[in-house]
Design an enzyme around this catalytic site. Structure first.
Site, PDB file in Angstrom:
ATOM      1  N   TYR A  32      14.288  -3.335   6.468  1.00 38.36           N
ATOM      2  CA  TYR A  32      13.525  -4.554   6.159  1.00 38.36           C
ATOM      3  C   TYR A  32      14.114  -5.755   6.921  1.00 38.36           C
ATOM      4  CZ  TYR A  32      11.398  -8.153   3.127  1.00 38.36           C
ATOM      5  OH  TYR A  32      10.709  -9.236   2.639  1.00 38.36           O
ATOM      6  N   ALA A  33      15.447  -5.862   6.908  1.00 45.20           N
ATOM      7  CA  ALA A  33      16.120  -6.984   7.602  1.00 45.20           C
ATOM      8  C   ALA A  33      15.826  -6.921   9.099  1.00 45.20           C
ATOM      9  CB  ALA A  33      17.620  -6.940   7.349  1.00 45.20           C
TER      10      ALA A  33
HETATM   11  P1  NDP Z   1       3.351  -7.589  -2.255  1.00 49.61           P
HETATM   12  O1  NDP Z   1       3.822  -6.177  -2.184  1.00 49.61           O
HETATM   13  O2  NDP Z   1       3.113  -8.200  -3.582  1.00 49.61           O
HETATM   14  O3  NDP Z   1       2.016  -7.740  -1.359  1.00 49.61           O
HETATM   15  C1  NDP Z   1       1.975  -7.202  -0.063  1.00 49.61           C
HETATM   16  C2  NDP Z   1       0.596  -7.433   0.509  1.00 49.61           C
HETATM   17  O4  NDP Z   1       0.541  -6.858   1.820  1.00 49.61           O
HETATM   18  C3  NDP Z   1      -0.504  -6.773  -0.298  1.00 49.61           C
HETATM   19  O5  NDP Z   1      -1.620  -7.627  -0.343  1.00 49.61           O
HETATM   20  C4  NDP Z   1      -0.831  -5.512   0.503  1.00 49.61           C
HETATM   21  O6  NDP Z   1      -2.185  -5.162   0.319  1.00 49.61           O
HETATM   22  C5  NDP Z   1      -0.601  -5.992   1.926  1.00 49.61           C
HETATM   23  N1  NDP Z   1      -0.274  -4.932   2.889  1.00 49.61           N
HETATM   24  C6  NDP Z   1       0.840  -4.153   2.933  1.00 49.61           C
HETATM   25  N2  NDP Z   1       0.799  -3.327   3.976  1.00 49.61           N
HETATM   26  C7  NDP Z   1      -0.363  -3.590   4.634  1.00 49.61           C
HETATM   27  C8  NDP Z   1      -0.975  -3.071   5.804  1.00 49.61           C
HETATM   28  N3  NDP Z   1      -0.394  -2.103   6.532  1.00 49.61           N
HETATM   29  N4  NDP Z   1      -2.177  -3.560   6.186  1.00 49.61           N
HETATM   30  C9  NDP Z   1      -2.776  -4.548   5.475  1.00 49.61           C
HETATM   31  N5  NDP Z   1      -2.238  -5.090   4.368  1.00 49.61           N
HETATM   32  C10 NDP Z   1      -1.049  -4.614   3.947  1.00 49.61           C
HETATM   33  O7  NDP Z   1       4.424  -8.440  -1.426  1.00 49.61           O
HETATM   34  P2  NDP Z   1       4.925  -9.959  -1.610  1.00 49.61           P
HETATM   35  O8  NDP Z   1       3.795 -10.839  -1.975  1.00 49.61           O
HETATM   36  O9  NDP Z   1       6.147  -9.978  -2.432  1.00 49.61           O
HETATM   37  O10 NDP Z   1       5.409 -10.274  -0.115  1.00 49.61           O
HETATM   38  C11 NDP Z   1       4.539 -10.835   0.843  1.00 49.61           C
HETATM   39  C12 NDP Z   1       5.341 -11.124   2.100  1.00 49.61           C
HETATM   40  O11 NDP Z   1       6.449 -11.965   1.793  1.00 49.61           O
HETATM   41  C13 NDP Z   1       5.928  -9.859   2.745  1.00 49.61           C
HETATM   42  O12 NDP Z   1       5.894  -9.980   4.142  1.00 49.61           O
HETATM   43  C14 NDP Z   1       7.363  -9.874   2.257  1.00 49.61           C
HETATM   44  O13 NDP Z   1       8.210  -9.169   3.111  1.00 49.61           O
HETATM   45  C15 NDP Z   1       7.653 -11.366   2.255  1.00 49.61           C
HETATM   46  N6  NDP Z   1       8.753 -11.768   1.409  1.00 49.61           N
HETATM   47  C16 NDP Z   1       8.733 -11.513   0.052  1.00 49.61           C
HETATM   48  C17 NDP Z   1       9.806 -11.908  -0.731  1.00 49.61           C
HETATM   49  C18 NDP Z   1       9.837 -11.670  -2.190  1.00 49.61           C
HETATM   50  O14 NDP Z   1      10.874 -11.927  -2.799  1.00 49.61           O
HETATM   51  N7  NDP Z   1       8.756 -11.208  -2.801  1.00 49.61           N
HETATM   52  C19 NDP Z   1      10.967 -12.613  -0.147  1.00 49.61           C
HETATM   53  C20 NDP Z   1      10.865 -12.825   1.269  1.00 49.61           C
HETATM   54  C21 NDP Z   1       9.792 -12.433   1.994  1.00 49.61           C
HETATM   55  P3  NDP Z   1      -2.688  -3.692  -0.178  1.00 49.61           P
HETATM   56  O15 NDP Z   1      -1.591  -3.099  -1.005  1.00 49.61           O
HETATM   57  O16 NDP Z   1      -3.936  -4.015  -0.918  1.00 49.61           O
HETATM   58  O17 NDP Z   1      -2.915  -2.963   1.100  1.00 49.61           O
END
Ligand code: NDP
Length: 239
Positions: A146-147
């Site tokens: 992830y990092a």
């Molecule tokens: P969630 O797991 O809650 O949501 C992830 C979202 O990404 C979902 O809407 C999912 O949709 C979508 N998704 C994942 N893979 C794909 C793909 N291949 N194609 C299209 N859509 C995709 O994550 P968070 O809201 O927690 O995180 C959002 C972002 O913030 C990420 O990039 C994460 O790395 C980053 N982040 C989060 C932190 C945290 O503490 N939560 C801290 C730092 C950064 P579906 O499942 O419907 O496909």
């Protein structure tokens, strides 16, 4: 924007709609959640549509943006938010775990940037905001994949910022620390408390706070800002 079916992406989509932006968003499947988010956005009086697309797949990202351009006419802002985790210590991490996380988090940013760049180039403006993580700056136990993906996003974004600047297309990164969402819901309470005790502000961030950073970096309020990484982490020192 990518990945708005829940969590941070959902908050970002709502916030942009409240600012009056039309919102095209995606998740991997068109399910009830996607339809509900679409309805929520439409109720705010903007044009909104959810698309099923795997943004880590080059052809899928190309098809998505083609459809969005046909439906909306233009793309002024791209928020690359979609991301996953699959944690393990490097000693135990499999090749599949590494490829899946880097392939989703980093490659999706490349695929979506490639897909929107021609339209932004033609119109002579655009703002791309990529969601990184403080983990991409500081590293983290059990999150080398992830990092690496989030550090890669920083290098990719800064390179695009240089290449696109003369065309008035800005590229920036928001690097959240610990944000409370479904992604972090499984973390045991004791571990959460330990993490929070190490954050100077003593609490996790909220999805709305990430959305605020995105609005700033996407809007003309930041019209002379490109190539920056904005940590949003309650003052964590190594970010
Ligand atoms: P969630 O797991 O809650 O949501 C992830 C979202 O990404 C979902 O809407 C999912 O949709 C979508 N998704 C994942 N893979 C794909 C793909 N291949 N194609 C299209 N859509 C995709 O994550 P968070 O809201 O927690 O995180 C959002 C972002 O913030 C990420 O990039 C994460 O790395 C980053 N982040 C989060 C932190 C945290 O503490 N939560 C801290 C730092 C950064 P579906 O499942 O419907 O496909």
């Amino acid at each position: 924007m990518t990945g708005a079916t829940r969590g941070i992406g959902h908050a970002i989509a709502i916030r942009f709609a409240k600012e009056g932006c039309n919102v095209a968003f995606c998740g991997r499947t068109r399910n009830d959640k996607m339809v509900a988010v679409e309805q929520e956005l439409l109720a705010l009086g903007v044009k909104a549509k959810g698309y099923a697309a795997d943004v880590a797949d080059f052809a899928s990202a190309q098809a998505l943006v083609k459809e969005v351009l046909a439906d909306f006419g233009n793309v002024d802002i791209l928020i690359n938010n979609a991301g996953i985790t699959d944690d393990a210590a490097v000693k135990r991490m499999t090749e599949e775990q590494f490829d899946h996380v880097v392939g989703t988090n980093l490659k999706s940013v490349f695929c979506m940037t490639k897909a929107v760049q021609p339209a932004m180039w033609k119109q002579g403006h655009g703002s791309i905001v990529n969601i990184g993580s403080v983990v991409g700056i500081a590293g983290n136990y059990n999150q080398a994949n992830y990092a690496a993906s989030k550090a890669g996003i920083i290098g990719f974004s800064k390179s695009c910022a240089k290449e696109f600047a003369a065309r008035n297309i800005r590229v920036n990164v928001v690097a959240p620390g610990f944000v409370q969402t479904e992604m972090t819901a499984d973390i045991p309470k004791e571990l959460m408390d330990t993490w929070c005790s190490r954050i100077p502000m003593k609490r996790p961030g909220t999805p709305d706070e990430v959305a605020n950073c995105c609005v700033f970096l996407a809007s003309d309020m930041s019209s002379y800002i490109t190539s920056v990484v904005l940590p949003m982490c309650g003052g964590m020192e190594d970010a």
